[in-house]
Design a protein around this motif. Sequence first.
Motif: not given
Length: 266
Positions: A128-133, A135-139, A147-152
């Motif tokens: 999964m190569t797009r994790d850092s991108l 997070a930046a896109t979500a911000k 991403l917060n809801d995903l974590q929960v």
Amino acid sequence: MKIITLICALALGTIVSGQIQKTKIVLIGTIHFENPHTDQFELETDNFLSAKRQNELEDLTNRLSRTKASKVMIERSIDKQQSTDSLYSLYVKDRYKIPVSEREQIGFRLARKLKLNRVNCVDKFYGMTRDSLMAATAKENNQLYLLNDLQVHAKAMIKDFDDKLKNGTITEVLQYINRPEELKRNLSIYLKYIAKVGAGKNFVGAESVSEWYLRNLAIYSNIINQVEPSDKYVILIFGQGHIPILKHLLENNDNFEVVELKNVLQ
């Protein structure tokens, strides 16, 4: 010529009457016994070598062996088939102690009971190569809530699985996590949260989900490539997150009949 015509007629009659032999396949979504640390969310480790868990594994594989499956397929890269063959051969001769891994603890153990010559490796890893991108896109797009809801969602699911493992047998845990609602619960992480990140702009979320689907499509292609017409029954043992997609793909291939795990473990 009359003999050839008769053979063709008989073959056509079999096809028309819908009597083509399908391969039955049971998909076993598992927890990872050894925590390989390749998943973002993982179960707490348990002592699967304890007498209690070893007895549970014996019970589980005894039940699965009643299928008389001709192939057992595991989550190991296809390019490791040769080394897996060597280890399995040693295991059958009681010269290899299987480690804490569902691939061996379930896969090797079951294949031995079925008197199979090998355990089939069908995995293909795509990172999964797009994790850092993502997070930046979500911000940038005010989508950090996804991403917060995903974590929960993911942490609640893993805690649920942990609780089931602490209070139940391995067979009971597998029955639980392979229920349709639990398979959907896992897949929804990708479809409900990740796919939405960057939608309408760079689509990084959708591209991340496509990487997960690509891996499962590659696994699917390995499965169908290794199943032979003579195989009446096949058992696949994979991480639970793979099962919803693999199940969808196999259910839409009329060479296969997907068998529910709950029916096998009764």
